[in-house]
Motif scaffolding. Structure first.
Motif, mmCIF file in Angstrom:
data_model
loop_
_atom_site.group_PDB
_atom_site.id
_atom_site.type_symbol
_atom_site.label_atom_id
_atom_site.label_comp_id
_atom_site.label_asym_id
_atom_site.label_seq_id
_atom_site.Cartn_x
_atom_site.Cartn_y
_atom_site.Cartn_z
ATOM 1 N N ALA A 23 -14.552 -36.510 9.712
ATOM 2 C CA ALA A 23 -14.759 -36.374 8.214
ATOM 3 C C ALA A 23 -15.686 -34.783 8.163
ATOM 4 C CB ALA A 23 -15.683 -37.338 8.055
ATOM 5 N N ALA A 24 -15.837 -34.420 7.123
ATOM 6 C CA ALA A 24 -16.227 -32.859 6.542
ATOM 7 C C ALA A 24 -16.354 -33.111 5.765
ATOM 8 C CB ALA A 24 -15.179 -32.044 6.462
ATOM 9 N N VAL A 47 -14.192 -27.401 14.256
ATOM 10 C CA VAL A 47 -13.775 -27.810 13.987
ATOM 11 C C VAL A 47 -14.275 -27.616 12.123
ATOM 12 C CG1 VAL A 47 -13.214 -29.737 11.765
ATOM 13 C CG2 VAL A 47 -12.581 -30.158 14.184
ATOM 14 N N GLU A 48 -15.685 -27.467 12.328
ATOM 15 C CA GLU A 48 -16.895 -26.129 11.207
ATOM 16 C C GLU A 48 -15.941 -25.542 11.282
ATOM 17 O OE1 GLU A 48 -20.338 -29.744 12.573
ATOM 18 O OE2 GLU A 48 -20.357 -27.289 13.226
ATOM 19 N N ALA A 67 -15.206 -24.118 7.440
ATOM 20 C CA ALA A 67 -16.450 -22.606 7.425
ATOM 21 C C ALA A 67 -15.713 -21.297 6.582
ATOM 22 C CB ALA A 67 -17.381 -22.544 8.588
ATOM 23 N N SER A 68 -14.383 -21.225 7.384
ATOM 24 C CA SER A 68 -13.722 -19.760 6.786
ATOM 25 C C SER A 68 -12.990 -20.013 5.605
ATOM 26 C CB SER A 68 -12.740 -19.372 8.115
ATOM 27 O OG SER A 68 -11.487 -20.440 8.161
ATOM 28 N N CYS A 78 -20.969 -26.318 5.561
ATOM 29 C CA CYS A 78 -20.246 -27.626 6.546
ATOM 30 C C CYS A 78 -20.875 -28.120 7.342
ATOM 31 C CB CYS A 78 -19.323 -26.765 6.322
ATOM 32 S SG CYS A 78 -18.212 -25.960 7.854
ATOM 33 N N ALA A 79 -20.081 -29.690 7.759
ATOM 34 C CA ALA A 79 -20.978 -29.882 9.213
ATOM 35 C C ALA A 79 -19.676 -30.936 8.855
ATOM 36 C CB ALA A 79 -21.959 -30.721 8.914
ATOM 37 N N VAL A 80 -19.224 -31.482 10.546
ATOM 38 C CA VAL A 80 -18.102 -32.404 10.390
ATOM 39 C C VAL A 80 -18.584 -33.305 11.744
ATOM 40 C CG1 VAL A 80 -16.320 -32.646 12.412
ATOM 41 C CG2 VAL A 80 -16.221 -30.745 10.205
ATOM 42 N N VAL A 81 -18.415 -34.597 11.556
ATOM 43 C CA VAL A 81 -19.165 -35.598 12.229
ATOM 44 C C VAL A 81 -17.633 -37.103 12.434
ATOM 45 C CG1 VAL A 81 -21.465 -35.772 11.693
ATOM 46 C CG2 VAL A 81 -19.434 -36.694 10.524
#
Length: 518
Positions: free
Chosen positions: A450-451, A422-423, A427-428, A435-438
Motif C-alpha cells: 500500500a502506498a 518501492v518508495e 517518489a520518482s 510518499c510512504a509504503v507499508v
C-alpha cells in the motif's frame, strides 16, 4: 578526560571573546556563555538537581535549551531532552521512565507539561520555565544576579550524561543511555574527524536541538572546537538562507526535505553563500535528482550522507561528497572512525555482496544500554554488536544501502519486498511530492503493498498510472496494490512513522488493484 562541562569551560578559557551563541539580537561570547551556564546551574541545584539526577528539558531551539544542557552537565546530572511536540501521555511516560527530578519547559508548553505531570503516580518533578509563565518559576530570570563562579566538579567522562528517548516509531520510546565519553567521541568521529568541523566554524542550528543528530553532531562538537552557534527557532527556507548569508555560516545539517526547500528558495532568489563549506544529511534517502542539482548549484559545498541510529550516537557509516553525489541512493560506503559495521543474515553470519541483511554496529559511540530496561538492552546486542533493526543491501564495492526496517519488511506470497525500493520508485513519479509504503494484511498473499502519496500542487494520479510508472523500475510483485492520498506522517527527524500510517490507513478508502495470480 573531556566532559560536556569541561568542553565548554575549555572554550571559555581558550577563546573567551569569540562569539558562541547568536539568536535574534542576542550575541554571547564563550566567556559570557560559560558564566550564564554557571548561573543556571545554581538555580537547578537549588531546585533539587544533583549528580546522577535527571533533568528533563522540553523546548524548541533557543539559547535556554543550550544553557540547560551544559548546566545539567556541570552538576553531574543527566540531561533528558523531550520532543516539544509530544502529547501529555508521551511526556508523562518519559518523566516516569527517567524519574526526572526537574522539568524545564518553554512557557508555551506549560499546559502540556502540567497535564503530563498530573498523570504521574509518584512525586512530580519541579517545573521551571525558560521564560515568564504565570505561577511557575522563570529559570532564566532566577539566574540573573547569581554567582558566575564555577562550582567544584568531580564529573568524569564515564559518568552518565544523557538519556535520548528513541522516536517511538513502533511504540513507547525507550531511553538510550549515553555517558560523556560516548557523546564526546560522536563529535570527534563524525563532524570533527570526517566532515571537517574545525576551529572557528560557524554552524546554523535549525533542525531540532533536542534530537540526537543536531545535538551530538553539531552542538556538542561545535563547543569542542569553539564554533559559533547560530540558532533558529524553526525551519523556513528563506530565513535559513538569509541567516547563512548574513552570519557566514560554514556547516549545515538537515534532512533531505530541508535541502529540497533550500534549493527551491535559492533558485528563486540567490544569496552569497560562499562561506558554506560542508553539509550533512541523513534520516531519509536523498532523491538522486536533488543531489545532482545541489552539487550543480552549490559547487563548493561538500555533501555528506550519514547513517547512524540514536543507539549508536548517532554514528555508523557515511558516503564522501563525491560518492554521495555519484550514487545518492547509497546510504554509505565505510564506517566512521572508531566504528565497525557488519551486514548479517538471520543467523548472524556476514552476507555476501548483493544480499540483504541486518546492519550491526560496534564502536566508541554505541550506547551503554537502554535506561532501566535490561531485557531490551540484551535484545539490542548480538555478541557485543548493536543490532540496528535496519536492513541494508551490500554491494560488491562495499556500498551499503538501507532498504527497510527489519520489522517493516513486507512479505507477500513468500517474497520479501523492501519498502524503500518501492518508495524510491513511487517518489520518482512527477506528480508525487512525498510518499510512504507499508504492508497491508491480505487473505491470499499474507501482505500486499500500500502506498500513501502526497501529490504535488495541482497534480492528479491514479493507481493504474502509478503502477505503470513503477513497472519500469521495480518487479511486478513489488508494485503498489493500494493507493491512498494524504500527508505522510513523519517525526521531526524526517523518519516516516509507519505505525501511525498503518493506523490512519484503516479508516481510509483506498484505490485498490488486486494482484494477478502468480
Amino acid at each position: 578526560m573531556v566532559t560536556l562541562a569541561s568542553a565548554l569551560e575549555n572554550a571559555a578559557e581558550r577563546v573567551p571573546e569569540r562569539t558562541a551563541l547568536v539568536f535574534g539580537d542576542l550575541r554571547q561570547t564563550y566567556a559570557e556563555l560559560d558564566a550564564t551556564v554557571n548561573r543556571v546551574a545554581s538555580v537547578l541545584a537549588e531546585a533539587g538537581l544533583g549528580a546522577g539526577e535527571r533533568c528533563a528539558v522540553m523546548g524548541v531551539n533557543t539559547p535556554g535549551f543550550v544553557y540547560a544542557l551544559f548546566a545539567t552537565a556541570k552538576l553531574g546530572a543527566i540531561f533528558v531532552p523531550v520532543n516539544p511536540r509530544s502529547a501529555p501521555p508521551e511526556v508523562a511516560h518519559i518523566l516516569r521512565d527517567s524519574g526526572a527530578r526537574v522539568l524545564v519547559v518553554d512557557p508555551a508548553l506549560v499546559q502540556v507539561a502540567t497535564a503530563a505531570t498530573g498523570q504521574l503516580d509518584a512525586d512530580a518533578p519541579a517545573l521551571l520555565c525558560l521564560g515568564a509563565a504565570d505561577g511557575h518559576p522563570d529559570l532564566l530570570a532566577e539566574a540573573v544576579g547569581r554567582s558566575a563562579e564555577r562550582a567544584p566538579s568531580t564529573v568524569t567522562e564515564r559518568d552518565d550524561a544523557m538519556i535520548l528517548y528513541t522516536s517511538g516509531t513502533t511504540g513507547f520510546a525507550k531511553g538510550v543511555l549515553m555517558d560523556h565519553h560516548r557523546l564526546v567521541w560522536t563529535g570527534v568521529t563524525i563532524p570533527i574527524g570526517t566532515i571537517g568541523m574545525t576551529e572557528g566554524a560557524s554552524l546554523v542550528h535549525v533542525a531540532p536541538l533536542y534530537h540526537s543528530g543536531e545535538m551530538t553532531m553539531m552542538l556538542i562538537p561545535g563547543v569542542l572546537v569553539g564554533a559559533t552557534h547560530v540558532i533558529l527557532s524553526h525551519f523556513d527556507a528563506a530565513t535559513v538562507l538569509d541567516t547563512m548569508e548574513r552570519e557566514r555560516t560554514t556547516i549545515f545539517f538537515g534532512v533531505p526535505t530541508m535541502y529540497q526547500m533550500l534549493l527551491a528558495e535559492y533558485l528563486k532568489r540567490p544569496r552569497d553563500l560562499s562561506a558554506w563549506r560542508s553539509s550533512i544529511y541523513g534520516a531519509a534517502p536523498m532523491p538522486p535528482e536533488v543531489a545532482a542539482r545541489l552539487q550543480e548549484t552549490f559547487a563548493g559545498v561538500r555533501l555528506f550522507s550519514c547513517y547512524g541510529p540514536t543507539e549508536a550516537g548517532p554514528s555508523g557509516f557515511f558516503s564522501s561528497p563525491l560518492e554521495a553525489v555519484r550514487r545518492p541512493e547509497v546510504t554509505g560506503y565505510r564506517a566512521f572512525p572508531l566504528m565497525r559495521v557488519r551486514v548479517v543474515d538471520a543467523a548472524g553470519k556476514d552476507v555476501a555482496p548483493g544480499e540483504v541483511g541486518e546492519v550491526l554496529l560496534a564502536g566508541e559511540t554505541v550506547m551503554k544500554g537502554y535506561w532501566r530496561n535490561p531485557a531490551a538492552t540484551e535484545e539490542a546486542f548480538l555478541d557485543g554488536w548493536l543490532r540496528t533493526g535496519d536492513l541494508a543491501r551490500l554491494d560488491p564495492d562495499g556500498a551499503m544501502t538501507i532498504v527497510d526496517r527489519l520489522k517493516d519488511m513486507i512479505i507477500s506470497g513468500g517474497r520479501n519486498i523492501y519498502c524503500v525500493e518501492v518508495e524510491n520508485a513511487v517518489a520518482s513519479h512527477p506528480s508525487v511530492a512525498d510518499c510512504a509504503v507499508v504492508g497491508r494484511p491480505d487473505p491470499v498473499y499474507g501482505e500486499t503493498v500500500a502506498a500513501c502519496v502526497t501529490l504535488a500542487g495541482g497534480q492528479a494520479l491514479t493507481l493504474d498510472e502509478l503502477r505503470a510508472h513503477c513497472a519500469e523500475l521495480i518487479a511486478d510483485y513489488k508494485l503498489p496494490r493500494e493507493l491512498i492520498f494524504g500527508p505522510v506522517p513523519r517525526n521531526p527527524s524526517g523518519k516516516i512513522l509507519k505505525r501511525v500510517l498503518r493506523e490512519g490507513m484503516t479508516t481510509s478508502t483506498p484505490q485498490e488493484s488486486r494482484p494477478k495470480p502468480r
